[in-house]
Scaffold this active site. Structure first.
Site, PDB file in Angstrom:
ATOM      1  N   CYS A  74       5.518  -6.366   8.553  1.00  0.00           N
ATOM      2  CA  CYS A  74       6.415  -5.679   9.500  1.00  0.00           C
ATOM      3  C   CYS A  74       6.714  -6.603  10.671  1.00  0.00           C
ATOM      4  O   CYS A  74       5.863  -7.380  11.093  1.00  0.00           O
ATOM      5  CB  CYS A  74       5.739  -4.402  10.003  1.00  0.00           C
ATOM      6  SG  CYS A  74       6.819  -3.389  11.030  1.00  0.00           S
ATOM      7  N   CYS A 121       4.290  -3.395  17.012  1.00  0.00           N
ATOM      8  CA  CYS A 121       3.710  -2.324  17.833  1.00  0.00           C
ATOM      9  C   CYS A 121       2.223  -2.619  18.045  1.00  0.00           C
ATOM     10  O   CYS A 121       1.505  -2.913  17.082  1.00  0.00           O
ATOM     11  CB  CYS A 121       3.894  -0.967  17.157  1.00  0.00           C
ATOM     12  SG  CYS A 121       5.620  -0.558  16.880  1.00  0.00           S
ATOM     13  N   CYS A 133      -0.657  -0.674  16.020  1.00  0.00           N
ATOM     14  CA  CYS A 133      -0.504  -0.476  14.576  1.00  0.00           C
ATOM     15  C   CYS A 133      -1.161  -1.607  13.782  1.00  0.00           C
ATOM     16  O   CYS A 133      -0.984  -2.789  14.114  1.00  0.00           O
ATOM     17  CB  CYS A 133       0.992  -0.410  14.242  1.00  0.00           C
ATOM     18  SG  CYS A 133       1.307  -0.158  12.488  1.00  0.00           S
ATOM     19  N   CYS A 157      -2.493   7.305   9.555  1.00  0.00           N
ATOM     20  CA  CYS A 157      -1.356   6.705  10.249  1.00  0.00           C
ATOM     21  C   CYS A 157      -1.687   5.381  10.914  1.00  0.00           C
ATOM     22  O   CYS A 157      -2.641   5.287  11.680  1.00  0.00           O
ATOM     23  CB  CYS A 157      -0.894   7.647  11.361  1.00  0.00           C
ATOM     24  SG  CYS A 157       0.481   8.605  10.857  1.00  0.00           S
ATOM     25  N   GLU A 186       0.823  -1.210   0.000  1.00  0.00           N
ATOM     26  CA  GLU A 186       0.000   0.000   0.000  1.00  0.00           C
ATOM     27  C   GLU A 186       0.858   1.261   0.000  1.00  0.00           C
ATOM     28  O   GLU A 186       1.915   1.305   0.632  1.00  0.00           O
ATOM     29  CB  GLU A 186      -0.923   0.011   1.218  1.00  0.00           C
ATOM     30  CG  GLU A 186      -2.098  -0.927   1.036  1.00  0.00           C
ATOM     31  CD  GLU A 186      -3.073  -0.910   2.201  1.00  0.00           C
ATOM     32  OE1 GLU A 186      -4.263  -1.065   1.959  1.00  0.00           O
ATOM     33  OE2 GLU A 186      -2.639  -0.739   3.351  1.00  0.00           O
ATOM     34  N   CYS A 244       3.318   8.615   1.054  1.00  0.00           N
ATOM     35  CA  CYS A 244       3.703   7.759   2.178  1.00  0.00           C
ATOM     36  C   CYS A 244       4.009   6.384   1.585  1.00  0.00           C
ATOM     37  O   CYS A 244       3.114   5.723   1.050  1.00  0.00           O
ATOM     38  CB  CYS A 244       2.536   7.713   3.160  1.00  0.00           C
ATOM     39  SG  CYS A 244       2.792   6.599   4.529  1.00  0.00           S
TER      40      CYS A 244
HETATM   41  N1  SAH Z   1       7.919   1.425  11.338  1.00  0.00           N
HETATM   42  C1  SAH Z   1       8.022   2.848  11.243  1.00  0.00           C
HETATM   43  C2  SAH Z   1       7.168   3.462  10.150  1.00  0.00           C
HETATM   44  C3  SAH Z   1       5.754   2.993   9.985  1.00  0.00           C
HETATM   45  S1  SAH Z   1       4.499   3.620  11.018  1.00  0.00           S
HETATM   46  C4  SAH Z   1       7.766   3.486  12.575  1.00  0.00           C
HETATM   47  O1  SAH Z   1       7.426   2.781  13.515  1.00  0.00           O
HETATM   48  O2  SAH Z   1       7.978   4.681  12.716  1.00  0.00           O
HETATM   49  C5  SAH Z   1       4.374   5.335  10.739  1.00  0.00           C
HETATM   50  C6  SAH Z   1       3.887   6.109  11.968  1.00  0.00           C
HETATM   51  O3  SAH Z   1       2.511   5.808  12.290  1.00  0.00           O
HETATM   52  C7  SAH Z   1       4.688   5.780  13.217  1.00  0.00           C
HETATM   53  O4  SAH Z   1       4.948   6.930  13.964  1.00  0.00           O
HETATM   54  C8  SAH Z   1       3.738   4.874  13.959  1.00  0.00           C
HETATM   55  O5  SAH Z   1       4.059   4.760  15.289  1.00  0.00           O
HETATM   56  C9  SAH Z   1       2.415   5.536  13.673  1.00  0.00           C
HETATM   57  N2  SAH Z   1       1.255   4.681  13.938  1.00  0.00           N
HETATM   58  C10 SAH Z   1       1.176   3.354  13.808  1.00  0.00           C
HETATM   59  N3  SAH Z   1      -0.062   2.928  14.142  1.00  0.00           N
HETATM   60  C11 SAH Z   1      -0.772   4.014  14.482  1.00  0.00           C
HETATM   61  C12 SAH Z   1      -2.113   4.226  14.875  1.00  0.00           C
HETATM   62  N4  SAH Z   1      -2.953   3.218  15.013  1.00  0.00           N
HETATM   63  N5  SAH Z   1      -2.516   5.494  15.119  1.00  0.00           N
HETATM   64  C13 SAH Z   1      -1.661   6.528  14.948  1.00  0.00           C
HETATM   65  N6  SAH Z   1      -0.381   6.392  14.571  1.00  0.00           N
HETATM   66  C14 SAH Z   1       0.061   5.144  14.336  1.00  0.00           C
END
Ligand code: SAH
Length: 367
Positions: free
Chosen positions: A138, A142, A145, A359, A118, A131
């Protein structure tokens, strides 16, 4: 038959399989977009050609945005044939395209080996931002996410990263001015390909997007942050911080068990010293988890005196997720507390949430 199945599933919008032709091509041939300019010069020398041909090929791909070697008309027919026999152009097929009310467009691309990724195009007053994904799946896990829980398949090559920009520019006709590595995947877990992709994106003869308009977001892979500081690339580093103490951060982000906050902040300070670049800390606010004033106080203590900026993201609730969005009131109170205490903080505008393109929402069930 395969082609037919492919077309039917495209219409359904949930295809994951490409035609056999693409899979075969992908397995047997090199992707011309995987090379940065210097590497392409060397590659051409290795196949008995003059290095200046690399600049011509770069111009055709990144300026003229052609999709086929046949279109490179100032290159001899013989060389075009040789290129076609040995390299692929890696043109993505659009499997699905969704447009949000605010103009954000989410693409699902077929990466030509049976997988899909995506990519999101966002429109801001200062131009278009893309983006990009850096991996198929991944490994970071987290908890908040949507990319978590999808099977990790592989990292994308440099050309596969760059192709996301080309494919979106070709499809929309817009000129992209900003690139953020915030799609699916952990960019610093695919370090070499991401850095090489940045060299292609940044090169004046490539996509010519200024390094300051490129952001890498990381969950905090400390050794790679030190490495990046020595690359001499002026891109912006974003750190997904989200919590201010190890207990809380480890419960949200398992990577914190390997690289705790103190080590992360130390690496960030080293990055700032070496690059003189401001770091952006991402902080996704979740109701009753990390959004009260005590958290804000801890954040001020942690970041005080650093050349940085805090990007507050109203957390996007994911399917079956435990974290929910903070109230607007709490988000603004959090921001005001940071600003009043010397930490520059802004609230990220949410784009594309109605098409699950905001995000952390990127996820393909079948990745
Ligand atoms: N792996 C990288 C990039 C991908 S995520 C990282 O962790 O930075 C891109 C951004 O979106 C990161 O700051 C991540 O923490 C945030 N993110 C992920 N899930 C989210 C969610 N459910 N709500 C808001 N931000 C989120």
């Amino acid at each position: 038959m395969v082609m037919l199945l492919y077309m039917i599933s495209c219409l359904n919008g949930n295809v994951i399989y490409s035609s056999e032709t693409y899979i075969n091509e992908r397995l047997n041939m090199k992707n011309i977009k995987d090379y940065n300019l210097e590497e392409l010069k060397q590659e051409l020398v290795d196949i008995g050609e003059k290095p200046f041909r690399a600049e011509q090929i770069f111009k055709w791909i990144y300026k003229e945005k052609v999709k086929e070697f046949e279109e490179m008309t100032n290159i001899s027919l013989e060389l075009r044939k040789k290129l076609k026999e040995n390299y692929i152009m890696c043109n993505y097929k659009i499997i699905k395209k969704q447009e949000a009310k605010d103009g954000t467009i989410k693409y699902l691309f077929d990466v030509l080996d049976g997988n899909a990724i995506e990519t999101v195009l966002m429109s801001y007053h200062h131009g278009y931002s893309i983006c990009v994904s850096s991996q198929i799946g991944c490994k970071m896990g987290c908890k908040f996410c949507a990319s978590t829980g999808i099977k990790f398949i592989r990292s994308l090559t440099s050309g596969e990263i760059v192709e996301q920009i080309l494919a979106v520019e070709q499809d929309t006709g817009v000129r992209i001015s900003n690139v953020v590595f915030m799609g699916i995947g952990e960019p610093l877990d695919n370090y070499d390909n991401v850095v090489n992709a940045i060299r292609i994106i940044n090169n004046q003869k490539g996509l010519n997007i200024g390094a300051r308009h490129i952001s890498i977001s990381t969950s905090g892979l400390v050794p790679q942050i030190y490495r990046l500081a020595d690359e001499n690339i002026q891109c912006t580093l974003s750190i997904s911080l989200h919590a201010t103490n190890n207990e809380k951060r480890s419960s949200m982000m398992p990577v914190n068990n390997s690289f705790p906050i103190e080590e992360l902040i130390k690496a960030c300070k080293d990055y700032i010293t070496k690059t003189n670049r401001r770091i952006s800390f991402e902080y996704a606010l979740a109701k009753n988890s990390n959004d009260n004033i005590d958290d804000a106080k801890e954040l001020v203590k942690l970041l005080k005196g650093m050349l940085c900026h805090v990007n507050l993201i109203p957390i996007n609730k994911i399917e079956n997720g435990t974290y929910t969005k903070s109230s607007n009131e709490n988000i603004m109170r959090f921001r005001d507390f940071l600003n009043d205490n010397g930490i520059v903080a802004t609230i990220r505008r949410e784009l594309g949430s109605d098409i699950e393109a905001a995000c952390g929402q990127l996820r393909r069930k079948n990745l």
